[in-house]
Design a protein around this motif. Structure first.
Motif, PDB file in Angstrom:
ATOM      1  N   ILE A  11       0.852  -1.189   0.000  1.00  9.36           N
ATOM      2  CA  ILE A  11       0.000   0.000   0.000  1.00  9.36           C
ATOM      3  C   ILE A  11       0.888   1.240   0.000  1.00  9.36           C
ATOM      4  N   ASN A  12       0.673   2.111  -0.956  1.00  9.10           N
ATOM      5  CA  ASN A  12       1.463   3.340  -1.071  1.00  9.10           C
ATOM      6  C   ASN A  12       0.709   4.466  -0.350  1.00  9.10           C
ATOM      7  N   TYR A  13       0.878   4.516   0.977  1.00  9.65           N
ATOM      8  CA  TYR A  13       0.120   5.442   1.809  1.00  9.65           C
ATOM      9  C   TYR A  13       0.523   6.896   1.559  1.00  9.65           C
ATOM     10  N   HIS A  14      -0.476   7.752   1.376  1.00 10.53           N
ATOM     11  CA  HIS A  14      -0.245   9.195   1.330  1.00 10.53           C
ATOM     12  C   HIS A  14      -0.335   9.730   2.757  1.00 10.53           C
ATOM     13  N   THR A  15       0.691  10.452   3.186  1.00 11.83           N
ATOM     14  CA  THR A  15       0.750  10.943   4.560  1.00 11.83           C
ATOM     15  C   THR A  15       1.048  12.440   4.582  1.00 11.83           C
ATOM     16  N   GLU A  16       0.659  13.084   5.688  1.00 12.87           N
ATOM     17  CA  GLU A  16       0.992  14.476   5.938  1.00 12.87           C
ATOM     18  C   GLU A  16       1.494  14.595   7.374  1.00 12.87           C
ATOM     19  N   TYR A  17       2.733  15.038   7.510  1.00  8.26           N
ATOM     20  CA  TYR A  17       3.341  15.236   8.825  1.00  8.26           C
ATOM     21  C   TYR A  17       3.609  16.732   8.994  1.00  8.26           C
ATOM     22  N   SER A  18       3.070  17.326  10.041  1.00  7.29           N
ATOM     23  CA  SER A  18       3.164  18.771  10.222  1.00  7.29           C
ATOM     24  C   SER A  18       3.617  19.121  11.636  1.00  7.29           C
ATOM     25  N   LEU A  19       4.483  20.136  11.720  1.00  7.97           N
ATOM     26  CA  LEU A  19       4.965  20.630  13.006  1.00  7.97           C
ATOM     27  C   LEU A  19       3.950  21.601  13.615  1.00  7.97           C
ATOM     28  N   PRO A  20       4.042  21.842  14.915  1.00  7.27           N
ATOM     29  CA  PRO A  20       3.136  22.801  15.560  1.00  7.27           C
ATOM     30  C   PRO A  20       3.428  24.228  15.105  1.00  7.27           C
ATOM     31  N   ASP A  21       2.597  25.161  15.543  1.00 12.12           N
ATOM     32  CA  ASP A  21       2.780  26.565  15.172  1.00 12.12           C
ATOM     33  C   ASP A  21       4.153  27.083  15.583  1.00 12.12           C
ATOM     34  N   HIS A  62      -6.520   6.271   4.150  1.00 11.03           N
ATOM     35  CA  HIS A  62      -6.640   4.811   4.130  1.00 11.03           C
ATOM     36  C   HIS A  62      -6.441   4.266   2.717  1.00 11.03           C
ATOM     37  N   VAL A  63      -6.193   2.968   2.657  1.00 13.38           N
ATOM     38  CA  VAL A  63      -6.014   2.293   1.373  1.00 13.38           C
ATOM     39  C   VAL A  63      -7.228   2.524   0.463  1.00 13.38           C
ATOM     40  N   GLY A  64      -6.951   2.955  -0.781  1.00 14.36           N
ATOM     41  CA  GLY A  64      -8.009   3.184  -1.744  1.00 14.36           C
ATOM     42  C   GLY A  64      -8.847   4.418  -1.482  1.00 14.36           C
ATOM     43  N   HIS A  65      -8.392   5.266  -0.572  1.00 17.25           N
ATOM     44  CA  HIS A  65      -9.096   6.493  -0.229  1.00 17.25           C
ATOM     45  C   HIS A  65      -8.252   7.710  -0.630  1.00 17.25           C
ATOM     46  N   HIS A  66      -8.886   8.671  -1.313  1.00 17.60           N
ATOM     47  CA  HIS A  66      -8.264   9.951  -1.632  1.00 17.60           C
ATOM     48  C   HIS A  66      -6.941   9.739  -2.367  1.00 17.60           C
ATOM     49  N   LYS A 201     -16.471  11.418  -1.972  1.00 17.90           N
ATOM     50  CA  LYS A 201     -16.327  11.215  -3.416  1.00 17.90           C
ATOM     51  C   LYS A 201     -14.888  10.927  -3.827  1.00 17.90           C
ATOM     52  N   THR A 202     -13.946  11.023  -2.881  1.00 21.39           N
ATOM     53  CA  THR A 202     -12.558  10.666  -3.192  1.00 21.39           C
ATOM     54  C   THR A 202     -12.253   9.210  -2.863  1.00 21.39           C
ATOM     55  N   CYS A 203     -13.237   8.487  -2.345  1.00 23.16           N
ATOM     56  CA  CYS A 203     -13.045   7.066  -2.004  1.00 23.16           C
ATOM     57  C   CYS A 203     -13.301   6.212  -3.236  1.00 23.16           C
ATOM     58  N   SER A 204     -12.388   5.300  -3.522  1.00 25.79           N
ATOM     59  CA  SER A 204     -12.564   4.394  -4.657  1.00 25.79           C
ATOM     60  C   SER A 204     -13.416   3.193  -4.253  1.00 25.79           C
ATOM     61  N   LEU A 205     -14.019   2.556  -5.229  1.00 25.67           N
ATOM     62  CA  LEU A 205     -14.804   1.355  -4.966  1.00 25.67           C
ATOM     63  C   LEU A 205     -13.939   0.274  -4.331  1.00 25.67           C
ATOM     64  N   GLU A 206     -12.725   0.088  -4.843  1.00 29.35           N
ATOM     65  CA  GLU A 206     -11.847  -0.949  -4.293  1.00 29.35           C
ATOM     66  C   GLU A 206     -11.456  -0.626  -2.858  1.00 29.35           C
ATOM     67  N   TYR A 208     -13.215   1.098  -0.738  1.00 32.11           N
ATOM     68  CA  TYR A 208     -14.415   0.882   0.069  1.00 32.11           C
ATOM     69  C   TYR A 208     -14.591  -0.602   0.379  1.00 32.11           C
ATOM     70  N   LYS A 209     -14.412  -1.431  -0.636  1.00 30.22           N
ATOM     71  CA  LYS A 209     -14.550  -2.873  -0.437  1.00 30.22           C
ATOM     72  C   LYS A 209     -13.530  -3.400   0.568  1.00 30.22           C
ATOM     73  N   LEU A 210     -12.285  -2.937   0.447  1.00 28.86           N
ATOM     74  CA  LEU A 210     -11.225  -3.419   1.336  1.00 28.86           C
ATOM     75  C   LEU A 210     -11.522  -3.090   2.792  1.00 28.86           C
ATOM     76  N   LEU A 211     -11.921  -1.857   3.065  1.00 29.03           N
ATOM     77  CA  LEU A 211     -12.182  -1.489   4.457  1.00 29.03           C
ATOM     78  C   LEU A 211     -13.509  -2.053   4.958  1.00 29.03           C
TER      79      LEU A 211
END
Length: 288
Positions: A11-21, A62-66, A201-206, A208-211
């Motif tokens: 799974i090629n996870y898309h992540t966002e890591y952000s520091l505090p203000d 999540h997998v297959g999401h966004h 609407k950014t969730c794929s059918l696949e 959705y099925k996986l989760l």
């Protein structure tokens, strides 16, 4: 904000890591886990509150999401298969993936908290069981229970069928029905529903099925005793038809020192529906 993709078990996870203000690179990190069919943007307001309070944040799709695609077929041969013959991930797999994402993005194994909603609420609880020495506090929101209930399992098959029909016909019936379930009434801001509709609407059918396969195949009833004896907050909305307050009370009764907060008149996504109220509860717990 630093975006990066991290591959874990195909799974090629898309992540966002952000520091505090404050931009403090040593700030404690909070891991955020979104609901099924939503995406990491359901936490936009939550992230701002955490950054202002001095926390860094890590969130992912999540997998297959966004922006996290379904795994390619070439990567599926090592995965266990479900009864239907499709690729399947167990809740434990996804929890291990969360821990790996923390290590890859922060360079550490420790997080100040894991906060999850819906399926993320279950994953947050499971994280506390599997990695008790690597997390200080857990906040579980709108978890459908500590085990998959039999009466809800047919609903997932019906929803998958509707998703398939929507894909075929170019409609968005399931997307709109999902948003209506999340916010059953009393929502003051229609923009919140519109934003949530963009998310689903950014969730794929696949994806959705996986989760869906994941959320109807778990049972941690016998393992609640492995949960740490403190640092757990359970949150449920009293207008949320997807959960049982009785089930959340059961979970709370088994985790020594845990606390249950019932948000009156709130549906399935408290961080979006009542962000200020949720953030006050969240920060009050984290900073106690």
């Amino acid at each position: 904000m630093a975006e990066a993709n991290v591959e874990v078990e195909g799974i090629n996870y898309h992540t966002e890591y952000s520091l505090p203000d404050s931009q403090d690179k040593s700030a404690p990190c909070v891991l955020l886990v979104h609901a099924l069919m939503s995406n990491l943007h359901m936490w936009d307001s939550t992230v701002k509150a955490l950054h202002a309070a001095g926390y860094s944040t890590l969130r992912y799709d999540h997998v297959g999401h966004h922006n996290t695609p379904p795994p390619p077929q070439s990567k599926t041969t090592e995965r266990r298969m479900s009864v239907s013959g499709q690729l399947a991930y167990h809740m434990d797999d996804l929890t291990r993936h969360m821990h790996q994402l923390v290590k890859e993005r922060t360079g550490q194994t420790q997080v100040a908290a894991v906060i999850g909603c819906s399926i993320g609420g279950v994953l947050a609880l499971r994280y506390g069981m599997m990695f008790p020495d690597h997390v200080d506090q857990i906040i579980s929101i709108a978890a459908p229970g500590i085990k998959a209930t039999e009466d809800k399992k047919p609903l997932w098959s019906q929803r998958i069928k509707q998703f398939e029909e929507d894909e075929k016909n170019g409609t968005d019936t399931l997307c709109r029905a999902t948003v209506e379930r999340w916010f059953p009434g009393g929502l003051e801001d229609d923009d919140v529903r519109a934003e949530a509709l963009k998310h689903v609407k950014t969730c794929s059918l696949e994806g959705y099925k996986l989760l869906a396969d994941t959320i109807r195949n778990y049972d941690y009833t016998e393992e609640l005793h492995t949960f740490p004896n403190e640092g757990c907050l359970i949150i449920g909305g009293t207008a949320d038809g997807a959960i049982s307050i009785d089930a959340l009370e059961f979970i709370t009764s088994y985790i020594q020192g845990s606390k249950l907060v019932k948000m009156e008149g709130v549906g399935h996504l408290p961080p979006m529906e009542k962000p200020k109220q949720f953030e006050e509860i969240m920060l009050g717990f984290l900073e106690r």
